[in-house]
Design a protein around this motif. Sequence first.
Motif, mmCIF file in Angstrom:
data_model
loop_
_atom_site.group_PDB
_atom_site.id
_atom_site.type_symbol
_atom_site.label_atom_id
_atom_site.label_comp_id
_atom_site.label_asym_id
_atom_site.label_seq_id
_atom_site.Cartn_x
_atom_site.Cartn_y
_atom_site.Cartn_z
ATOM 1 N N ALA A 119 -2.759 1.038 -4.085
ATOM 2 C CA ALA A 119 -1.736 1.306 -3.063
ATOM 3 C C ALA A 119 -2.398 1.515 -1.703
ATOM 4 C CB ALA A 119 -0.952 2.563 -3.436
ATOM 5 N N ALA A 120 -1.767 0.993 -0.677
ATOM 6 C CA ALA A 120 -2.245 1.234 0.691
ATOM 7 C C ALA A 120 -1.930 2.682 1.062
ATOM 8 C CB ALA A 120 -1.554 0.276 1.650
ATOM 9 N N HIS A 121 -2.519 3.117 2.144
ATOM 10 C CA HIS A 121 -2.439 4.540 2.480
ATOM 11 C C HIS A 121 -1.193 4.942 3.249
ATOM 12 C CE1 HIS A 121 -7.009 4.901 1.939
ATOM 13 N NE2 HIS A 121 -6.376 5.368 0.899
ATOM 14 N N LEU A 122 -0.919 6.213 3.169
ATOM 15 C CA LEU A 122 0.008 6.851 4.092
ATOM 16 C C LEU A 122 -0.820 7.213 5.324
ATOM 17 C CD1 LEU A 122 2.932 7.936 4.395
ATOM 18 C CD2 LEU A 122 2.040 10.161 3.688
ATOM 19 N N ILE A 123 -0.299 6.811 6.468
ATOM 20 C CA ILE A 123 -1.040 6.885 7.722
ATOM 21 C C ILE A 123 -0.332 7.868 8.660
ATOM 22 C CG2 ILE A 123 -1.639 5.438 9.748
ATOM 23 C CD1 ILE A 123 -3.000 4.440 7.265
ATOM 24 N N VAL A 124 -1.097 8.581 9.452
ATOM 25 C CA VAL A 124 -0.516 9.413 10.515
ATOM 26 C C VAL A 124 -1.225 9.035 11.813
ATOM 27 C CG1 VAL A 124 0.035 11.749 11.270
ATOM 28 C CG2 VAL A 124 -0.415 11.306 8.859
ATOM 29 N N ASP A 125 -0.474 8.634 12.817
ATOM 30 C CA ASP A 125 -1.056 8.223 14.106
ATOM 31 C C ASP A 125 -2.261 7.305 13.908
ATOM 32 O OD1 ASP A 125 0.770 9.799 15.417
ATOM 33 O OD2 ASP A 125 -0.531 11.575 15.361
ATOM 34 N N GLY A 126 -2.104 6.314 13.062
ATOM 35 C CA GLY A 126 -3.151 5.305 12.888
ATOM 36 C C GLY A 126 -4.295 5.707 11.973
ATOM 37 N N GLU A 127 -4.237 6.932 11.416
ATOM 38 C CA GLU A 127 -5.329 7.341 10.535
ATOM 39 C C GLU A 127 -4.811 7.726 9.170
ATOM 40 O OE1 GLU A 127 -9.189 9.174 12.192
ATOM 41 O OE2 GLU A 127 -7.518 10.413 12.891
ATOM 42 N N LYS A 128 -5.625 7.489 8.145
ATOM 43 C CA LYS A 128 -5.269 7.879 6.773
ATOM 44 C C LYS A 128 -4.987 9.378 6.712
ATOM 45 C CE LYS A 128 -7.482 8.580 2.320
ATOM 46 N NZ LYS A 128 -8.753 8.796 1.640
#
Length: 466
Positions: free
Chosen positions: A258-267
């Motif tokens: 699974a791809a990541h959950l990102i916050v403001d462009g970061e994992k």
Amino acid sequence: MTLRFHNTLTRREEAFEPLRPGEVRLYTCGPTVYDHAHIGNFRTYLWEDLLRRHLKLRGHRVTQVMNLTDVDDKTIANARSAGLTLEDYTRRYIDAFFEDLDALGIERAEHYPRATAFIPEIVRLVQRLLQKGHVYESRGSFYFKISSFPHYGRLSRLDAASGAGQSRIDSDEYDKDNPRDFAVWKAPRDGEPFWQTEIGPGRPGWHMECSAMSMHLLGETFDIHTGGVDNIFPHHENEIAQSEAATGKPFVRYWMHAAHLIVDGEKMSKSKGNYLTLRDLAARGYDMRAIRFMLLSVHYRKPLNFTFEGLSQAQAALTRLDDLAGRIEQAAAGLQGEGGALAATAGERLRGMLADLDSDLNTAGALGHLFELVREIHSALDSGQFGRRDLEAVREVLGAFASVFGIRPGQRVDLDAEIESAIRRRSEARARRDFDEADRIRDDLLGHGIVLEDTPQGVRWKRKSA
Ligand code: AMP
Ligand code: ZN
């Protein structure tokens, strides 16, 4: 109906068939229980839950294993600073993990092996690798010799010799022939817990734990192994090397990530500090079902950007489904004849939904079909064309959605009933002067965003507003 999954090993979508007809053996890398899991972790666990549910909907029996890493540098360090034994410390977070799974409606796997309960199996696997010359000892630690396994790098497509992509290096590695060799067993260090075993005292390496437990519980070759993309290298690459070097057989047939959950462009991650736990979100008044809906609404191989706005949109989408369910149940009391026009449309939408899920679990596509149908149901109800067959067909679609997405439209009512029952248990505890238990129930509800008010008319509750 054919299921198709993207296999990281081949970088292609492939038709999926389990090795043993009708039974899917699935290994899902689990949490290191040193703290609460964050919603990034839950993106991966929720997608794995959806995979499990869809396999079941399509008639497979699923045997799922999820490991609990209850010994590593972080658990040891945190237990020590909390002044607790490793076991007492990790038990807290194991309990919290299961509470979170329940709060999110994640189905239980068949097995949750803890690393510390599998020391003999881990040691046996190290011994097997030693005998075959894939592992060497150095100052009481044991390392896997990467140069002894020619396929190393096949999953991650990294060149083993170059050292590229060395993203997660164990902090406690001592003397290795090659810096890329990785620890399968770690010699004890001062004051740290260790196990006395046939290969000497020590504790298991993280990768080894997953190889030993998965093969012990699922067999030497099994169907699907999953995790987040950060697990591909080195964790899963190392699992393949250890397992295949030991058995000479293919370890896993389909690797899914699974791809990541990102916050403001970061994992989202603990180390970056940009994370939120379920407890954080509950305290802000968010509904667990909305979190579930949000995390499942984007296809698992696409990064998902977390925003509070996105979460509110998920909440709004759920409210539409809940409202619809209420309206359908009202209509069920006064059906207008047999109907059938909407039933035909609903059948089409259901086929579309399932076809999208069969195609590498395309949840976004499936939800598209569902919300088309929501509009169509409302207009059928508006125009008074909602008969018995329509009701049946619509219920079937909502039922399929509920079983795969784990969200039952209209379920809020059941949640309310659970809250009422917790309040009753709290009042009973207070009546017998068990104030600890009463406070625990109150805190637990608060953790789920429910605030209690003691009024002269009795206890009232409300949801904390977002
Ligand atoms: P960890 O405790 O870091 O080993 O992570 C447990 C699981 O969560 C692994 O399958 C990771 O790949 C996954 N994971 C960690 N961070 C994220 C994230 N930001 N988004 C999605 N999955 C994640
Ligand atoms: Zn693992």
